[in-house]
Each structure stands twice: as structure tokens, then as C-alpha cells.
Design an enzyme around this catalytic site. Structure first.
Site, PDB file in Angstrom:
ATOM      1  N   GLU A 151     -28.769   6.424  14.817  1.00  0.00           N
ATOM      2  CA  GLU A 151     -27.915   7.146  13.869  1.00  0.00           C
ATOM      3  C   GLU A 151     -28.707   8.253  13.162  1.00  0.00           C
ATOM      4  O   GLU A 151     -29.624   7.961  12.388  1.00  0.00           O
ATOM      5  CB  GLU A 151     -27.373   6.169  12.822  1.00  0.00           C
ATOM      6  CG  GLU A 151     -26.486   6.847  11.783  1.00  0.00           C
ATOM      7  CD  GLU A 151     -25.930   5.881  10.754  1.00  0.00           C
ATOM      8  OE1 GLU A 151     -26.550   4.825  10.517  1.00  0.00           O
ATOM      9  OE2 GLU A 151     -24.870   6.187  10.179  1.00  0.00           O
ATOM     10  N   GLU A 245     -17.742   3.293   6.285  1.00  0.00           N
ATOM     11  CA  GLU A 245     -18.978   2.944   5.569  1.00  0.00           C
ATOM     12  C   GLU A 245     -19.034   3.835   4.324  1.00  0.00           C
ATOM     13  O   GLU A 245     -19.630   4.907   4.336  1.00  0.00           O
ATOM     14  CB  GLU A 245     -20.195   3.193   6.462  1.00  0.00           C
ATOM     15  CG  GLU A 245     -21.493   2.795   5.790  1.00  0.00           C
ATOM     16  CD  GLU A 245     -22.710   3.265   6.594  1.00  0.00           C
ATOM     17  OE1 GLU A 245     -23.584   2.445   6.863  1.00  0.00           O
ATOM     18  OE2 GLU A 245     -22.761   4.459   6.943  1.00  0.00           O
TER      19      GLU A 245
HETATM   20  C1  LER Z   1     -27.347   5.150   5.911  1.00  0.00           C
HETATM   21  O1  LER Z   1     -27.099   6.266   5.149  1.00  0.00           O
HETATM   22  C2  LER Z   1     -26.294   4.903   6.918  1.00  0.00           C
HETATM   23  O2  LER Z   1     -25.447   5.729   7.187  1.00  0.00           O
HETATM   24  C3  LER Z   1     -26.329   3.617   7.600  1.00  0.00           C
HETATM   25  O3  LER Z   1     -25.370   3.521   8.594  1.00  0.00           O
HETATM   26  C4  LER Z   1     -27.750   3.422   8.092  1.00  0.00           C
HETATM   27  O4  LER Z   1     -27.992   2.318   8.802  1.00  0.00           O
HETATM   28 MN    MN Z   2     -23.836   5.327   8.620  1.00  0.00          MN
END
Ligand code: LER
Ligand code: MN
Length: 273
Positions: A151, A245
Site C-alpha cells: 500500500e 478505512e
Molecule cells: C495507513 O495510513 C493506512 O492507510 C493503512 O491501510 C496502513 O496499513
Molecule cells: Mn489504507
């Protein structure tokens, strides 16, 4: 495309998680809201009870999209490119434990914070260590039928792999079919010149997707235009999860998870499939 909500097994240093600390409550709420899956952030998979989680997920008919590994970095400083071999080795053992945990649920393993930072070392030096360790992990994960996703994170979180093209280049060096990219709208909004163009370009390696708005609040609560982004995912033939998220904002965990769900569902039903 199905929707997942990122939750955590324990209280976490990372803020962009709904329902921190109470996994059962988190999974139940995600189900009630309408999510198809949860994404579980775990510090150390050896400290959680796989059987209990399996039972809960089966009862609610919920899947697990991916396992977040960043807490090992945030709480313990574990990282894949550390100057010390001892920490690198400890990190690789932790990541193999994450792969074992993920294999129980058919989930992917995320390489976000846990990759570490360059900390003034040359790009080449850090990249070589990362490629070596990621190649070993990919090999281990392939034996368990688990995918690994790298990521890109924005520059305020790491100085190493900030864009989709950087992730793409490194993944090409690893050359393993089970390693792909996780694109996150929050990070892309800061780092990419053109989000949709880049997504289209790396589409064959796009294995997973995170959404949060420009302010990392729930999608719909900031100024990111999600319509062209979701349209691009459709055009790119992306069929996997969109995982929310975001910070528990506005209004707290439940309200933000509901707003995110509504925003994404509305867009998905509006757009031609
Ligand atoms: C951190 O900013 C993020 O986006 C998470 O998915 C990192 O593992
Ligand atoms: Mn993330």
C-alpha cells in the site's frame, strides 16, 4: 464490488479505524449496517483466538477482506527494512504469522506501515532489503494461497513507497503473482497527479482498495469526488472489496461507517455495471 469495514482486534495507535478494541461489536455493527466483510487490523495474530473469530464470522455470514499489519510497527517498531537484522527477522516472523492468520479466512495481508522508512538511507539500499524480504514473504504466502498487497502511503506517514508507480516498480522486481497493490483514496489524494489515470495504468496489479474522504472522514464527508474513481474501478474490471478505512467522523464510529456505506452503495448502484 463488495464493501468491507476496517476494524481492529484491540485498541490501536492508528486512528483511521472504526470500532477499535471490540472486535465482536465491530463485526456485528458492520453486519447490521450492511457490509459484506470486515478488514481486521491485528498487532500480533498469536494473541487472538482464531476459533472464536471464525465462529463469529460464520454466525453472521461475514467474510474478511484483508488483515492490517501496521500495529506491529506503530506499537512495537517492527519493520521490514530496519537497520538491525534482528528486527527485520522478528518482523518477517510476525508477517508469516499474519499470513497464517489470513489463510484461515481467505484474506489478503497488507504491507502498509510495517514496511518501515528509508530514514536517510539511499533508495536503492532500502529497496533492495525490501525486495528481498517481500520476495521471501511472497514465497511463504504462495504456499498458503494468500495474496500480499503493498500500500503506497502519503509522505507524512513514510518516505518509502508513496505512489502507485513506486509500488508498481517494486512489485515488478519481486515478480510474484500473489503480490499486488492496495490503493487508498486518502493517500492517492495527497500523492497522485491523476488518481484515475494511475488506477487505470496499474489495474492488472490492483488487488485491493481502501476508501476515506480527503480529510480521512467517511466518504461523503470531505471534498473527494468518488464518482470518477468508482467509475474507473468499474472500467478497470476491479471486482474485489472496497474497504472503508476512515476516522470515526463525522459523529462517531457507527455514524461514519453508515455514511461511508451509503455513499459507496449509492455510487455503485448509480453507475452502469
Ligand atoms: C495507513 O495510513 C493506512 O492507510 C493503512 O491501510 C496502513 O496499513
Ligand atoms: Mn489504507
Amino acid at each position: 464490488m463488495k464493501l468491507a469495514l476496517v476494524i481492529s482486534t484491540s485498541d490501536a495507535a492508528f486512528d483511521a479505524l472504526a470500532f477499535k478494541g471490540d472486535l465482536e461489536n465491530g463485526v456485528r455493527m458492520a453486519k447490521e449496517i450492511g457490509y459484506d466483510a470486515v478488514e481486521i487490523a491485528v498487532r500480533d495474530p498469536k494473541t487472538v483466538n482464531v476459533t472464536d473469530i471464525r465462529k463469529l464470522l460464520d454466525e453472521l455470514n461475514m467474510s474478511v477482506s484483508a488483515i492490517g499489519t501496521g500495529q506491529g510497527y506503530l506499537a512495537e517498531g517492527l519493520n521490514m527494512v530496519d537497520e538491525s537484522d534482528e528486527i527485520q527477522n522478528k518482523t518477517m516472523q510476525r508477517l508469516r504469522d499474519h499470513v497464517d492468520f489470513a489463510s484461515e479466512f481467505g484474506a489478503m495481508v497488507i504491507i502498509g506501515f510495517i514496511r518501515g522508512t528509508a530514514k536517510g538511507r539511499s533508495r536503492k539500499e532500502v529497496e533492495d532489503i525490501f525486495v528481498k524480504n517481500l520476495t521471501n514473504l511472497a514465497d511463504y504466502a504462495a504456499g498458503k494461497n494468500v495474496k500480499i498487497v503493498v500500500e503506497p502511503l502519503n509522505r507524512y506517514e513514510t518516505d518509502f513507497i508513496n505512489t502507485l508507480s513506486e509500488a508498481e516498480r517494486i512489485i515488478e522486481r519481486v515478480g510474484a503473482g500473489n503480490v499486488g497493490i492496495l490503493a487508498d483514496t486518502f493517500h492517492m489524494n495527497i500523492e497522485e497527479v491523476d488518481i484515475c489515470e494511475e488506477l487505470m495504468r496499474i489495474k492488472d496489479k490492483l488487488y485491493h482498495f481502501h476508501v476515506a474522504d480527503s480529510n480521512r472522514w467517511a466518504p461523503g464527508a470531505g471534498h473527494l469526488d468518488f464518482k470518477p474513481i468508482i467509475e474507473t474501478l468499474r472500467k478497470a474490471g476491479y471486482k474485489d472489496y472496497i474497504a472503508v478505512e476512515c476516522l470515526p467522523l463525522p459523529g462517531g464510529a457507527r455514524e461514519s461507517a453508515e455514511l461511508a456505506f451509503r455513499t459507496m452503495k449509492d455510487l455503485l448502484s448509480e453507475l452502469p455495471s
